[in-house]
Motif scaffolding. Structure first.
Motif, short mmCIF file in Angstrom:
data_model
loop_
_atom_site.label_atom_id
_atom_site.label_comp_id
_atom_site.label_asym_id
_atom_site.label_seq_id
_atom_site.Cartn_x
_atom_site.Cartn_y
_atom_site.Cartn_z
N LEU A 118 -26.24 -23.92 8.04
CA LEU A 118 -26.15 -22.73 8.87
C LEU A 118 -27.43 -21.94 8.67
CD1 LEU A 118 -24.93 -20.39 10.52
CD2 LEU A 118 -23.73 -19.67 8.43
N THR A 119 -28.12 -21.68 9.76
CA THR A 119 -29.34 -20.88 9.72
C THR A 119 -29.09 -19.57 10.43
OG1 THR A 119 -30.72 -22.88 9.78
CG2 THR A 119 -31.80 -20.80 10.30
N VAL A 120 -29.36 -18.47 9.75
CA VAL A 120 -29.21 -17.13 10.33
C VAL A 120 -30.61 -16.52 10.44
CG1 VAL A 120 -28.19 -14.84 10.09
CG2 VAL A 120 -26.93 -16.86 9.32
N THR A 121 -31.00 -16.20 11.66
CA THR A 121 -32.30 -15.61 11.90
C THR A 121 -32.12 -14.21 12.47
OG1 THR A 121 -33.21 -17.81 12.40
CG2 THR A 121 -34.53 -15.90 13.05
N VAL A 134 -28.13 -21.68 4.55
CA VAL A 134 -27.17 -22.14 3.53
C VAL A 134 -26.55 -23.45 4.03
CG1 VAL A 134 -26.62 -19.86 2.62
CG2 VAL A 134 -25.30 -20.78 4.55
N GLN A 135 -26.09 -24.25 3.09
CA GLN A 135 -25.35 -25.45 3.48
C GLN A 135 -24.01 -25.07 4.08
OE1 GLN A 135 -25.29 -27.88 -0.15
NE2 GLN A 135 -26.80 -29.22 0.81
N LEU A 136 -23.54 -25.88 5.01
CA LEU A 136 -22.23 -25.63 5.60
C LEU A 136 -21.18 -25.64 4.49
CD1 LEU A 136 -22.41 -27.78 8.85
CD2 LEU A 136 -22.63 -25.30 8.65
N THR A 150 -22.03 -13.56 1.73
CA THR A 150 -21.74 -13.35 0.32
C THR A 150 -22.83 -13.93 -0.57
OG1 THR A 150 -19.36 -13.37 0.76
CG2 THR A 150 -20.06 -13.74 -1.52
N GLU A 151 -23.27 -15.14 -0.26
CA GLU A 151 -24.23 -15.84 -1.12
C GLU A 151 -25.67 -15.45 -0.85
OE1 GLU A 151 -23.51 -17.96 -3.69
OE2 GLU A 151 -21.44 -17.30 -3.32
N SER A 152 -26.05 -15.37 0.43
CA SER A 152 -27.45 -15.14 0.78
C SER A 152 -27.80 -13.66 0.83
CB SER A 152 -27.77 -15.80 2.13
OG SER A 152 -29.15 -15.68 2.44
N GLU A 153 -26.91 -12.85 1.39
CA GLU A 153 -27.20 -11.42 1.51
C GLU A 153 -26.52 -10.59 0.43
OE1 GLU A 153 -26.79 -9.85 5.42
OE2 GLU A 153 -27.98 -11.43 6.34
N GLN A 154 -25.76 -11.26 -0.44
CA GLN A 154 -25.12 -10.60 -1.60
C GLN A 154 -24.18 -9.47 -1.19
OE1 GLN A 154 -25.77 -11.84 -4.94
NE2 GLN A 154 -26.44 -13.43 -3.55
N ILE A 155 -23.48 -9.66 -0.06
CA ILE A 155 -22.47 -8.70 0.39
C ILE A 155 -21.13 -9.43 0.46
CG2 ILE A 155 -21.77 -7.08 2.19
CD1 ILE A 155 -24.65 -7.00 3.14
N PRO A 156 -20.22 -9.20 -0.50
CA PRO A 156 -18.92 -9.88 -0.46
C PRO A 156 -18.24 -9.65 0.89
CG PRO A 156 -19.22 -8.73 -2.54
CD PRO A 156 -20.36 -8.31 -1.67
N PHE A 177 -12.36 -10.61 13.00
CA PHE A 177 -12.67 -9.47 12.16
C PHE A 177 -13.68 -9.85 11.09
CE2 PHE A 177 -9.21 -11.53 9.82
CZ PHE A 177 -9.68 -11.50 8.51
N LEU A 178 -14.35 -8.83 10.57
CA LEU A 178 -15.27 -8.98 9.44
C LEU A 178 -15.03 -7.82 8.50
CD1 LEU A 178 -17.76 -10.11 7.91
CD2 LEU A 178 -19.19 -8.75 9.44
N LEU A 179 -14.73 -8.12 7.25
CA LEU A 179 -14.57 -7.10 6.20
C LEU A 179 -15.67 -7.30 5.17
CD1 LEU A 179 -10.71 -7.11 5.52
CD2 LEU A 179 -11.99 -5.63 7.06
N GLN A 180 -16.27 -6.19 4.73
CA GLN A 180 -17.33 -6.27 3.74
C GLN A 180 -17.12 -5.19 2.68
OE1 GLN A 180 -20.93 -6.11 6.31
NE2 GLN A 180 -21.25 -8.21 5.59
N SER A 181 -17.40 -5.57 1.45
CA SER A 181 -17.34 -4.65 0.32
C SER A 181 -18.76 -4.24 -0.05
CB SER A 181 -16.65 -5.31 -0.87
OG SER A 181 -16.73 -4.47 -2.01
N LEU A 182 -19.03 -2.95 0.02
CA LEU A 182 -20.36 -2.44 -0.29
C LEU A 182 -20.37 -1.86 -1.70
CD1 LEU A 182 -21.03 -0.71 3.14
CD2 LEU A 182 -21.64 -3.03 2.44
N PRO A 183 -21.50 -1.90 -2.37
CA PRO A 183 -21.54 -1.39 -3.74
C PRO A 183 -21.38 0.14 -3.77
CG PRO A 183 -23.74 -2.00 -2.97
CD PRO A 183 -22.77 -2.48 -1.94
N PRO A 184 -20.72 0.66 -4.80
CA PRO A 184 -20.06 -0.07 -5.89
C PRO A 184 -18.70 -0.60 -5.44
CG PRO A 184 -19.79 2.28 -6.20
CD PRO A 184 -20.68 2.12 -5.00
N ALA A 185 -18.40 -1.83 -5.80
CA ALA A 185 -17.18 -2.48 -5.34
C ALA A 185 -15.98 -2.10 -6.20
CB ALA A 185 -17.37 -3.99 -5.35
#
Length: 293
Positions: A118-121, A134-136, A150-156, A177-185
């Protein structure tokens, strides 16, 4: 219901959560109709279009995002582009691919292929676009995008997407839907949300009950106070034009253009995204070639 997206944030600072939900039924139907996709390809492309719509809400100004799924399955690839205004377009490499159902569900993972990337540009209006690869992860689209965030942008992140088809193969509904946890988690709140997502009925059932994106966020956050601060429409819109196609022809190089001019009196170029056809005469191509030379 018209296609649209809502963004919300939790009111409690200690939760620090962002939620986005959308309905994309018309958008997915229009794109898949133009490409005459099979049922399996429709579900795969529809999921990717919805993922692109969700990510577009994280952009600002004239920024754009592109998702490219490339696997070893028969669909070959899926490419989706979206901008901050909620305009989305996309296509699938082999739209006629259709596979047998697997346990009553469309086998998107096999259609895309387990091995691939998966390539995100992101075009953030800076000197160079940002690109992450990232690999699929599962090849189910939503899980792959959440894994990337989560892995590339470090946002759970957690993402859920549903594309439900009529027996005829037409798109009955699509959304996600998309849910994201921002610091501090807050790990306790995150664990509670994960449990809710796992216990949810299929998204298709939720939307079939005429629930809105707002209701979806309400269902997910439940006892966590949140505020919706943005709502905007989502539409299929292609940015192709004859001048843009000319720039694409320039990328072919002088040698290839010279060969085309020698062989063809008139050349037709078809936009991969919207199937629009553009005609170029030999004289027009010669003018394009002159700009290279």
């Amino acid at each position: 219901m018209d296609d649209y997206l809502v963004r919300g944030v939790t009111a409690q600072k200690q939760s620090n959560l962002r939620g986005i939900a959308c309905v994309t039924t018309r958008l997915v139907h229009e794109v898949c109709r133009q490409h005459d996709t099979s049922p399996t390809a429709t579900v795969a492309l529809g999921r990717a279009l919805t993922a692109g719509a969700l990510l577009s809400s994280l952009l600002k100004g004239d920024q754009r995002v592109a998702l490219k799924f490339e696997g070893n399955g028969p669909l070959k690839k899926i490419l989706v582009e979206a901008n901050s205004a909620g305009n989305v377009r996309g296509y699938v490499g082999v739209p006629e691919v259709d596979l047998p159902l697997k346990q009553g569900k469309f086998d998107v993972a096999r259609a895309i292929g387990r091995a691939g990337f998966l390539t995100v540009t992101k075009d953030l209006q800076m000197k160079e676009p940002y690109k992450g690869i990232v690999q699929l992860y599962t090849s189910e689209i939503a899980e792959d995008v959440a894994y990337y965030l989560t892995e590339s942008e470090q946002i759970p992140s957690a993402m859920g997407i549903s594309v439900f088809l009529e027996p005829s193969g037409d798109v009955a509904l699509a959304g996600g839907f998309l849910l994201q946890s921002l610091p501090p988690a807050d790990e306790t709140v995150i664990a509670s949300l994960i449990e809710r997502i796992e216990q949810m009925p299929p998204l298709s059932e939720f939307f079939q009950a005429h629930h809105t994106p707002e209701a979806l966020l309400q269902h997910l956050f439940r006892d966590i106070p949140f505020d919706i601060f943005e709502k905007h429409p989502l539409t299929f819109q292609c940015t192709c034009s004859k001048p843009r196609i000319e720039r694409a022809l320039i990328s072919l190089g002088a040698e290839e253009l010279t060969h085309i001019i020698a062989e063809e009196e008139q050349t037709e170029v078809v936009c991969e995204f919207c199937r629009a056809q553009y005609q170029f005469t030999r004289q027009e191509l010669s003018a394009v070639l002159a700009t290279i030379q």
